[in-house]
Write a protein that holds these residues in place. Structure first.
Motif, mmCIF file in Angstrom:
data_model
loop_
_atom_site.group_PDB
_atom_site.id
_atom_site.type_symbol
_atom_site.label_atom_id
_atom_site.label_comp_id
_atom_site.label_asym_id
_atom_site.label_seq_id
_atom_site.Cartn_x
_atom_site.Cartn_y
_atom_site.Cartn_z
ATOM 1 N N ASP A 157 -13.796 6.513 -4.753
ATOM 2 C CA ASP A 157 -13.507 5.243 -5.419
ATOM 3 C C ASP A 157 -12.598 5.412 -6.636
ATOM 4 O O ASP A 157 -11.803 4.536 -6.960
ATOM 5 C CB ASP A 157 -14.809 4.576 -5.883
ATOM 6 C CG ASP A 157 -15.530 3.918 -4.724
ATOM 7 O OD1 ASP A 157 -14.844 3.551 -3.746
ATOM 8 O OD2 ASP A 157 -16.755 3.792 -4.793
ATOM 9 N N GLU A 158 -12.754 6.546 -7.315
ATOM 10 C CA GLU A 158 -11.953 6.785 -8.521
ATOM 11 C C GLU A 158 -10.516 7.162 -8.196
ATOM 12 O O GLU A 158 -9.661 7.164 -9.062
ATOM 13 C CB GLU A 158 -12.505 7.975 -9.311
ATOM 14 C CG GLU A 158 -13.909 7.866 -9.771
ATOM 15 C CD GLU A 158 -14.333 9.196 -10.399
ATOM 16 O OE1 GLU A 158 -13.533 9.779 -11.148
ATOM 17 O OE2 GLU A 158 -15.452 9.643 -10.122
ATOM 18 N N LEU A 159 -10.302 7.548 -6.943
ATOM 19 C CA LEU A 159 -9.023 8.183 -6.619
ATOM 20 C C LEU A 159 -8.031 7.237 -5.944
ATOM 21 O O LEU A 159 -6.915 7.631 -5.644
ATOM 22 C CB LEU A 159 -9.266 9.399 -5.716
ATOM 23 C CG LEU A 159 -10.193 10.479 -6.293
ATOM 24 C CD1 LEU A 159 -10.452 11.567 -5.269
ATOM 25 C CD2 LEU A 159 -9.603 11.080 -7.563
ATOM 26 N N VAL A 160 -8.462 6.023 -5.684
ATOM 27 C CA VAL A 160 -7.612 5.141 -4.882
ATOM 28 C C VAL A 160 -6.797 4.152 -5.712
ATOM 29 O O VAL A 160 -6.014 3.387 -5.172
ATOM 30 C CB VAL A 160 -8.453 4.373 -3.831
ATOM 31 C CG1 VAL A 160 -9.096 5.356 -2.863
ATOM 32 C CG2 VAL A 160 -9.514 3.501 -4.484
ATOM 33 N N HIS A 161 -6.976 4.177 -7.026
ATOM 34 C CA HIS A 161 -6.209 3.249 -7.863
ATOM 35 C C HIS A 161 -4.711 3.556 -7.797
ATOM 36 O O HIS A 161 -4.325 4.702 -7.660
ATOM 37 C CB HIS A 161 -6.686 3.344 -9.312
ATOM 38 C CG HIS A 161 -8.112 2.958 -9.495
ATOM 39 N ND1 HIS A 161 -8.524 1.658 -9.622
ATOM 40 C CD2 HIS A 161 -9.239 3.707 -9.532
ATOM 41 C CE1 HIS A 161 -9.842 1.622 -9.751
ATOM 42 N NE2 HIS A 161 -10.304 2.856 -9.704
ATOM 43 N N PRO A 162 -3.888 2.515 -7.923
ATOM 44 C CA PRO A 162 -2.434 2.739 -7.916
ATOM 45 C C PRO A 162 -1.956 3.334 -9.244
ATOM 46 O O PRO A 162 -2.737 3.492 -10.181
ATOM 47 C CB PRO A 162 -1.877 1.332 -7.719
ATOM 48 C CG PRO A 162 -2.918 0.409 -8.234
ATOM 49 C CD PRO A 162 -4.237 1.091 -8.053
ATOM 50 N N ASN A 163 -0.699 3.673 -9.294
ATOM 51 C CA ASN A 163 -0.055 4.138 -10.528
ATOM 52 C C ASN A 163 -0.620 5.423 -11.106
ATOM 53 O O ASN A 163 -0.589 5.649 -12.310
ATOM 54 C CB ASN A 163 -0.084 3.053 -11.624
ATOM 55 C CG ASN A 163 0.634 1.806 -11.177
ATOM 56 O OD1 ASN A 163 1.639 1.897 -10.481
ATOM 57 N ND2 ASN A 163 0.108 0.665 -11.526
ATOM 58 N N GLN A 164 -1.217 6.242 -10.240
ATOM 59 C CA GLN A 164 -1.623 7.561 -10.694
ATOM 60 C C GLN A 164 -1.169 8.578 -9.644
ATOM 61 O O GLN A 164 -0.992 8.254 -8.479
ATOM 62 C CB GLN A 164 -3.146 7.650 -10.890
ATOM 63 C CG GLN A 164 -3.953 7.494 -9.608
ATOM 64 C CD GLN A 164 -5.463 7.726 -9.810
ATOM 65 O OE1 GLN A 164 -5.863 8.505 -10.665
ATOM 66 N NE2 GLN A 164 -6.277 7.043 -9.016
ATOM 67 N N ILE A 183 -8.176 6.938 2.629
ATOM 68 C CA ILE A 183 -7.871 5.761 3.446
ATOM 69 C C ILE A 183 -9.101 4.855 3.566
ATOM 70 O O ILE A 183 -9.015 3.638 3.353
ATOM 71 C CB ILE A 183 -7.354 6.186 4.842
ATOM 72 C CG1 ILE A 183 -5.968 6.839 4.719
ATOM 73 C CG2 ILE A 183 -7.312 5.005 5.804
ATOM 74 C CD1 ILE A 183 -5.450 7.513 5.983
ATOM 75 N N GLU A 184 -10.244 5.450 3.847
ATOM 76 C CA GLU A 184 -11.489 4.667 3.959
ATOM 77 C C GLU A 184 -11.792 3.877 2.693
ATOM 78 O O GLU A 184 -12.352 2.797 2.745
ATOM 79 C CB GLU A 184 -12.689 5.595 4.193
ATOM 80 C CG GLU A 184 -12.996 5.887 5.637
ATOM 81 C CD GLU A 184 -13.990 7.045 5.767
ATOM 82 O OE1 GLU A 184 -14.902 7.144 4.910
ATOM 83 O OE2 GLU A 184 -13.813 7.862 6.694
ATOM 84 N N HIS A 185 -11.445 4.460 1.543
ATOM 85 C CA HIS A 185 -11.751 3.790 0.282
ATOM 86 C C HIS A 185 -10.612 2.899 -0.194
ATOM 87 O O HIS A 185 -10.585 2.471 -1.344
ATOM 88 C CB HIS A 185 -12.151 4.808 -0.779
ATOM 89 C CG HIS A 185 -13.499 5.402 -0.518
ATOM 90 N ND1 HIS A 185 -13.709 6.354 0.457
ATOM 91 C CD2 HIS A 185 -14.727 5.131 -1.051
ATOM 92 C CE1 HIS A 185 -14.992 6.679 0.488
ATOM 93 N NE2 HIS A 185 -15.632 5.946 -0.409
ATOM 94 N N GLY A 186 -9.632 2.656 0.685
ATOM 95 C CA GLY A 186 -8.666 1.611 0.384
ATOM 96 C C GLY A 186 -7.289 2.049 -0.048
ATOM 97 O O GLY A 186 -6.444 1.214 -0.380
ATOM 98 N N LYS A 187 -7.023 3.336 -0.108
ATOM 99 C CA LYS A 187 -5.671 3.783 -0.462
ATOM 100 C C LYS A 187 -4.760 3.449 0.729
ATOM 101 O O LYS A 187 -5.098 3.742 1.880
ATOM 102 C CB LYS A 187 -5.695 5.298 -0.706
ATOM 103 C CG LYS A 187 -4.486 5.840 -1.419
ATOM 104 C CD LYS A 187 -4.681 5.885 -2.921
ATOM 105 C CE LYS A 187 -3.479 6.527 -3.612
ATOM 106 N NZ LYS A 187 -3.498 6.248 -5.061
ATOM 107 N N PRO A 188 -3.602 2.839 0.479
ATOM 108 C CA PRO A 188 -2.719 2.467 1.600
ATOM 109 C C PRO A 188 -2.320 3.682 2.447
ATOM 110 O O PRO A 188 -2.016 4.750 1.899
ATOM 111 C CB PRO A 188 -1.495 1.871 0.897
ATOM 112 C CG PRO A 188 -1.984 1.444 -0.448
ATOM 113 C CD PRO A 188 -3.077 2.391 -0.813
#
Lengths: 254, 254
Positions: A157-164, A183-188
């Motif tokens: 969950d911590e790793l899927v944010h954009p701009n990092q 991918i499962e946690h929402g990263k495109p």
């Protein structure tokens, strides 16, 4: 009288990326205790008559377990010797340097620590990938890809944010689970990914793709460890900014 | 014929933390374009007859704006000169190196990039604070504390998870808002914090406290920039692992 221990970062492999302080201490050492990630070219720069002791550190199969390394350092220093503990990259970034000097501190042995250029920084630079960039990434994060007990214990969950930008150390053998987890946690799925293998050396190879494609590309390319895995939009810049010569086998969607 | 540009990381200040590659290129340079974060001791190592050009970079008040720096690099290289662009720390970690070489690439000018030891790594090492540690932090993150438009545009939700170390670059002047933001988003008030000011230099000073106490401690101590701010449990290790001599004014809850 008691000796001293220098915990020295040897950098990523290219001996020109050693610091002056590292070389100075390597040339003063009576004993050099080193592991697998220190390149032979760097090791050649140690004092000619120093004792070189290899303590391995294969994945899941340390030649000498960590506690044994800690004890070796204490034992040699107690004999009055100047000991260099030489580690690939930087001692305080996934280097377990903290554990080694805790033991020295408890034993009352003087020590110094010399930072080295960590793999994430050197390998991304030699691959033409800035870790931060005004438009694409305002922060960068270093994560170990080595998962405890072989089960996924990363907080995706911590790793899927954009701009990092995320750099996984030792992530080659867990690549499939890392990509699936993101991918499962929402990263495109189209998020760019690069593998930098044997970075900064003459054998450096870089494979680029996406979260969706990189596993298959690596299955074909079989780039060897050591390697780092870079995830983030900054990987796109490589197509324009690569400057260090290398043989490249795959270049997809980048 | 066209020259070449070397984008070189000068490291954190201690000239012994320069790499061999950095020094070699500095001694070949016809022109050295440098900014505020490059220490005078490092600058002294440039070729005697090189032209030294200062381009500043005060916070919010660049002596030469970024576009002007980019143009300077292109202009000198077009005159056939070997240009070193010397930057404090590492060019690709909050160094805007990517932007500078994008311009060079567009102008068809050859370049190389030399990584340097970034402030987070060097300053934490010289403060006795491992950035990762088996028990306390399995990842580390570098974030800029310089907030755009003076409003808080950090995603604090990402920064409050346990078992990570956060290093804020240029976070001294936004310290109060950074601490308040972390606390508001659920980071425990007792989380250890360290400020490392002028790290690796003879003037290094370290202030330790907690998210709750550090603002007041810094108000009293007034440590000067440049500084990094380290947030996380690893800061606790400093009380045992500090090895680099310094005058320390405050030491609270650590």
């Amino acid at each position: 009288s008691v000796g001293e221990v220098y915990l020295v970062g040897a950098g990523p492999g290219d001996p020109e990326l050693l610091t002056f302080k590292a070389l100075r201490l390597m040339q003063q050492a009576d004993v050099v205790i080193y592991d697998r990630l220190v390149s032979p070219q760097v090791l050649d720069l140690c004092r000619r008559d120093a004792d070189l002791i290899y303590v391995g550190k294969e994945r899941d199969n340390h030649s000498v377990p960590q506690q044994g390394i800690n004890e070796l350092l204490v034992q040699h220093a107690r004999q009055g010797r100047r000991v260099v503990r030489l580690k690939g990259g930087d001692p305080f970034i996934f280097g377990r340097g903290g554990e080694e000097i805790e033991e020295l501190q408890a034993a009352g042995i003087p020590f110094q620590v010399v930072p080295g250029i960590t793999a994430a920084s050197a390998c991304s630079t030699y691959a033409g990938i800035p870790l931060t960039h005004r438009e694409y990434a305002q922060s960068v994060r270093f994560v170990t890809g080595q998962l405890k007990n072989r089960t996924s214990d990363l907080n995706f969950d911590e790793l899927v944010h954009p701009n990092q930008t995320i750099v996984f150390y030792m992530g080659l053998h867990t690549l499939e689970r890392l990509c699936a987890g993101l991918i499962e946690h929402g990263k495109p799925v189209a998020t760019p990914v690069a593998i930098v293998s044997q970075g900064t050396s003459a054998h450096q190879r870089v494979l680029t793709g996406t979260l969706e494609s990189i596993v298959e590309l690596q299955r074909e390319a079989q780039l060897p460890a050591p390697a780092i895995v870079i995830v983030g939009e900054v990987v796109k810049l490589r197509s324009r900014l690569a400057w260090f010569g290398e043989s490249e086998r795959g270049q997809a969607n980048a």
